[in-house]
Design an enzyme around this catalytic site. Structure first.
Site, PDB file in Angstrom:
ATOM      1  N   GLY A   1      -3.121   4.242  16.273  1.00  0.00           N
ATOM      2  CA  GLY A   1      -2.620   5.311  17.158  1.00  0.00           C
ATOM      3  C   GLY A   1      -2.687   6.627  16.381  1.00  0.00           C
TER       4      GLY A   1
ATOM      5  CE  LYS B   1      -8.721   6.955  13.298  1.00  0.00           C
ATOM      6  NZ  LYS B   1      -8.200   7.566  12.277  1.00  0.00           N
TER       7      LYS B   1
ATOM      8  N   GLY C   1       0.688  -1.040   0.146  1.00  0.00           N
ATOM      9  CA  GLY C   1       0.040  -0.109  -0.009  1.00  0.00           C
ATOM     10  C   GLY C   1       0.947   1.114  -0.035  1.00  0.00           C
ATOM     11  CB  ALA C   2       2.567   2.922  -2.595  1.00  0.00           C
TER      12      ALA C   2
ATOM     13  CB  THR D   1       0.131   8.227  13.263  1.00  0.00           C
ATOM     14  OG1 THR D   1      -0.993   6.891  13.146  1.00  0.00           O
ATOM     15  CG2 THR D   1       0.795   7.509  14.505  1.00  0.00           C
TER      16      THR D   1
ATOM     17  CB  ALA E   1       0.353   9.949   6.400  1.00  0.00           C
TER      18      ALA E   1
ATOM     19  CB  SER F   1      -0.254   9.545   2.685  1.00  0.00           C
ATOM     20  OG  SER F   1      -1.668   9.247   3.190  1.00  0.00           O
ATOM     21  CD1 TRP F   2      -1.945   4.041   7.905  1.00  0.00           C
ATOM     22  CD2 TRP F   2      -0.376   5.503   8.386  1.00  0.00           C
ATOM     23  NE1 TRP F   2      -1.508   3.636   9.142  1.00  0.00           N
ATOM     24  CE2 TRP F   2      -0.717   4.563   9.404  1.00  0.00           C
ATOM     25  CE3 TRP F   2       0.571   6.443   8.710  1.00  0.00           C
ATOM     26  CZ2 TRP F   2      -0.054   4.701  10.933  1.00  0.00           C
ATOM     27  CZ3 TRP F   2       1.222   6.702   9.832  1.00  0.00           C
ATOM     28  CH2 TRP F   2       0.969   5.665  10.931  1.00  0.00           C
TER      29      TRP F   2
ATOM     30  CG  ASP G   1      -6.262   7.468  15.793  1.00  0.00           C
ATOM     31  OD1 ASP G   1      -5.881   8.334  15.163  1.00  0.00           O
ATOM     32  OD2 ASP G   1      -6.216   6.123  15.153  1.00  0.00           O
TER      33      ASP G   1
END
Length: 335
Positions: free
Chosen positions: A139, A194, A12-13, A141, A143, A15-16, A247
């Site tokens: 969590g 979330k 998976g390329a 986060t 990207a 952003s994350w 999150d």
């Protein structure tokens, strides 16, 4: 590159996925990055930058983009899945014949399976029943901040303590701290629910309802998350930690959140398809809202905020009417 560190495949390329691949590579791991969009990967190969999602952040030598799934899978010691939730099962089916059942699989995908409402570890157990070593990372986060090397903390929950420690050590480094857990269900639920609540917070702000309303939505949204998690035997402390409350606060209050931005657009009068097109990336909350409703229904858990978001997204309920219906519900004790 240190020879004693394992090679890692990242699937998976977006952003994350790219941000996590960057973090692992900066820690001197050999990382192969694959994506279903082969043309996207070829552009990354040539530019050594993911111009589409994380422009101006150069790849370290340890990070290599790879268009061939078999090649990146067969060279890796462990596997990190960061595809959208609707592609999770499909990727596992492809990996089934490419990697041994002794391999370790971890995912950073946040969401539920679209049509079934199943948690991703349930999909994992269905597709790869002979694989016993798996984990989930989650969590507060974003990207871009991870890619820039800004201070970040997250949680990894695994089937075995040694695997949780291994994955935590792989990510841990300057400005990056990782906590371990054995509560896979709690970490998965926090990351999925979330997203829907962030849409709700965005809608409220888009309608101009102010900070009071946003705080109420976050707090009562956390109560919904806790109710569902307890019925599914998750640990309450997990939902009060990074993968839950942390999150939730992040995605409900910062416009880097795609889910919050979708809610803002809906609250300001845009239709769903126009808002999604403007964001231009997967918005997990829009896909998983209905699935979370299915899961809550099976568990017999009331989740009125999530339900109203689902009605806005799928049934055309006007956002202002949805908020009014929430406020006019019967009075009750808070706890």
């Amino acid at each position: 590159m240190r020879a004693d560190l394992p090679s890692i495949a990242v699937y998976g390329a977006g952003s994350w996925g790219t941000a996590l691949a960057l973090q692992l590579a900066r820690n001197e791991h050999a990382v192969g990055l694959w994506d279903i969009d082969a043309e996207h990967i070829r552009h990354i190969q040539q530019a050594r930058v993911n111009h589409r999602y994380l422009p101006n952040i150069a790849f370290p030598d340890q990070l290599q983009a790879e268009p061939e799934l078999a090649r990146v899978a067969q060279q890796a010691h462990w596997h990190l899945v960061v595809v959208p939730s609707h592609g999770f099962r499909s990727l596992l089916l492809q990996l089934k014949d490419l990697i041994p059942n002794t391999a370790s699989i971890c995912w950073a995908t946040k969401g539920l399976e679209l049509n079934t409402g199943k948690l991703l570890h349930e999909v994992m157990n269905e597709v790869l029943p002979d694989f016993s070593q798996y984990a989930v990372v989650s969590g507060p986060t974003f990207a871009l901040e991870v890619a820039k090397g800004l201070p970040t903390a997250m949680t990894v929950a695994a089937t075995h303590p040694a695997l949780a420690q291994q994955i935590a050590a792989a990510f841990h480094g300057k400005n990056y701290r990782v906590y371990t857990s054995d509560d896979i269900v709690g970490v998965e639920l926090g990351g999925a629910v979330k997203n829907v609540l962030a849409i709700a917070a965005g809608i409220s702000d888009g309608l101009g309802f102010g900070a009071n309303a946003r705080a109420a939505l976050i707090t009562r949204g956390l109560a919904e998350m806790m109710r569902l998690s307890l019925h599914l035997q998750a640990k309450p402390e997990t939902l009060m930690g990074l993968a839950g409350l942390g999150d939730l606060v992040l995605t409900c209050t910062d416009d880097q959140s795609r889910n919050r931005r979708l809610g803002l657009a809906l609250g300001q009068g845009q239709d769903l398809q126009t808002a999604l097109a403007a964001i231009g990336q997967a918005v997990e909350g829009a896909k998983s809202a209905h699935s979370i409703g299915k899961l809550a229904e099976r568990a017999g858990v009331e989740m009125p905020i999530c339900q109203q978001v689902t009605r806005i997204l799928y049934e055309g309920l006007p956002p202002r009417q949805a908020v009014q219906e929430l406020i006019s519900r019967d009075l009750k004790a808070e706890f």
